[in-house]
Scaffold this motif. Structure first.
Motif, PDB file in Angstrom:
ATOM      1  N   ALA A 185       1.267  -0.895   0.009  1.00 56.52           N
ATOM      2  CA  ALA A 185      -0.508   0.223   0.670  1.00 56.52           C
ATOM      3  C   ALA A 185       1.074   1.210   0.072  1.00 56.52           C
ATOM      4  O   ALA A 185       0.535   2.609  -0.579  1.00 56.52           O
ATOM      5  N   ARG A 186       2.313   1.056   0.751  1.00 49.84           N
ATOM      6  CA  ARG A 186       3.147   2.644   0.677  1.00 49.84           C
ATOM      7  C   ARG A 186       3.621   2.778  -0.880  1.00 49.84           C
ATOM      8  O   ARG A 186       3.331   4.105  -0.941  1.00 49.84           O
ATOM      9  N   LEU A 187       3.484   1.713  -1.318  1.00 48.03           N
ATOM     10  CA  LEU A 187       4.973   1.624  -2.439  1.00 48.03           C
ATOM     11  C   LEU A 187       3.413   2.129  -3.031  1.00 48.03           C
ATOM     12  O   LEU A 187       3.793   2.758  -4.623  1.00 48.03           O
ATOM     13  N   GLY A 188       2.046   2.137  -4.167  1.00 46.46           N
ATOM     14  CA  GLY A 188       1.440   2.705  -4.436  1.00 46.46           C
ATOM     15  C   GLY A 188       0.777   0.945  -5.288  1.00 46.46           C
ATOM     16  O   GLY A 188      -0.222   1.854  -6.096  1.00 46.46           O
ATOM     17  N   PHE A 189       0.567   0.473  -4.914  1.00 48.65           N
ATOM     18  CA  PHE A 189       0.106  -0.789  -5.248  1.00 48.65           C
ATOM     19  C   PHE A 189      -1.407  -1.287  -5.554  1.00 48.65           C
ATOM     20  O   PHE A 189      -2.335  -0.396  -4.234  1.00 48.65           O
ATOM     21  N   GLY A 190      -2.512  -1.261  -6.181  1.00 51.04           N
ATOM     22  CA  GLY A 190      -3.790  -0.893  -6.200  1.00 51.04           C
ATOM     23  C   GLY A 190      -4.328  -2.312  -5.469  1.00 51.04           C
ATOM     24  O   GLY A 190      -3.720  -3.102  -4.951  1.00 51.04           O
ATOM     25  N   GLN A 244      -2.361  -5.458  -3.955  1.00 49.03           N
ATOM     26  CA  GLN A 244      -1.895  -5.880  -2.948  1.00 49.03           C
ATOM     27  C   GLN A 244      -2.399  -7.634  -2.735  1.00 49.03           C
ATOM     28  O   GLN A 244      -1.596  -8.081  -2.008  1.00 49.03           O
ATOM     29  N   THR A 268      12.973  -0.250  -6.967  1.00 53.51           N
ATOM     30  CA  THR A 268      12.605   0.386  -8.556  1.00 53.51           C
ATOM     31  C   THR A 268      13.446   0.194  -9.720  1.00 53.51           C
ATOM     32  O   THR A 268      14.131   0.044  -9.553  1.00 53.51           O
ATOM     33  N   ALA A 270       8.365   1.863 -12.792  1.00 57.00           N
ATOM     34  CA  ALA A 270       7.725   1.890 -11.775  1.00 57.00           C
ATOM     35  C   ALA A 270       8.229   0.813 -10.229  1.00 57.00           C
ATOM     36  O   ALA A 270       8.946   0.956 -10.042  1.00 57.00           O
ATOM     37  N   THR A 277       4.445  -1.985  -9.795  1.00 61.48           N
ATOM     38  CA  THR A 277       2.948  -1.429  -9.050  1.00 61.48           C
ATOM     39  C   THR A 277       2.405  -1.350 -10.743  1.00 61.48           C
ATOM     40  O   THR A 277       1.382  -0.929 -10.624  1.00 61.48           O
TER      41      THR A 277
END
Length: 146
Positions: A31-36, A40, A69, A73, A136
């Motif tokens: 979640a912190r990394l921006g996964f939907g 997730q 990284t 993404a 992500t």
């Protein structure tokens, strides 16, 4: 390689309680990394299967999580390591339906389908390391020609 706060961790896998911590950490890190939400869930499911394998088949071990990284993404790399008996026949273990302990036989093969990158190193009598990475943003699919 850049890292995100609260993502890097090394968690022991020694009991069912540790499996809960692994799932929670992976969900929070994704979640912190921006996964939907769907991605997730896929990553948490793969992590849950691999952590259970580490406990049941490897006699326990650890999971290391690290933000990575890529060119397109950010992602999350998870490594599951044990010092158990190893996997004698890796090709067979990756086959759907194969089980050595009476389970459903979906662990390794199922986890492989839920992530973008999957690698296994195993040596009988030494142990097993499974490394998975999810991004992500899904990598582009090859174009199909008609």
């Amino acid at each position: 390689m850049e890292t995100a706060a609260g993502v890097e961790a090394c968690l022991p896998i020694r009991s069912d309680r540790d499996l809960v911590w692994v799932r929670q950490h992976v969900r929070q890190a994704a979640a912190r990394l921006g996964f939907g939400l769907v991605d997730q869930t896929k990553l948490v499911t793969a992590a849950s299967e691999l952590a259970r394998n580490t406990l049941v088949h490897g006699g326990g071990g650890r999971m290391t999580a690290q933000a990575v990284t890529g060119r397109r993404a950010p992602g999350l790399r998870l490594e599951f390591r044990d010092e158990g008996p190893g996997i004698a026949d890796l090709d067979r273990a990756l086959t759907d339906g194969y089980t050595s302990k009476g389970g459903l036989g979906m662990g390794l093969g199922g986890a492989r389908r839920l992530v973008h990158e999957f690698a296994v190193e195993s040596e009988p009598g030494v142990g097993t390391t499974v490394t998975v990475t999810s991004w992500t943003v899904r990598p582009p699919r090859p174009r199909e020609e008609f």
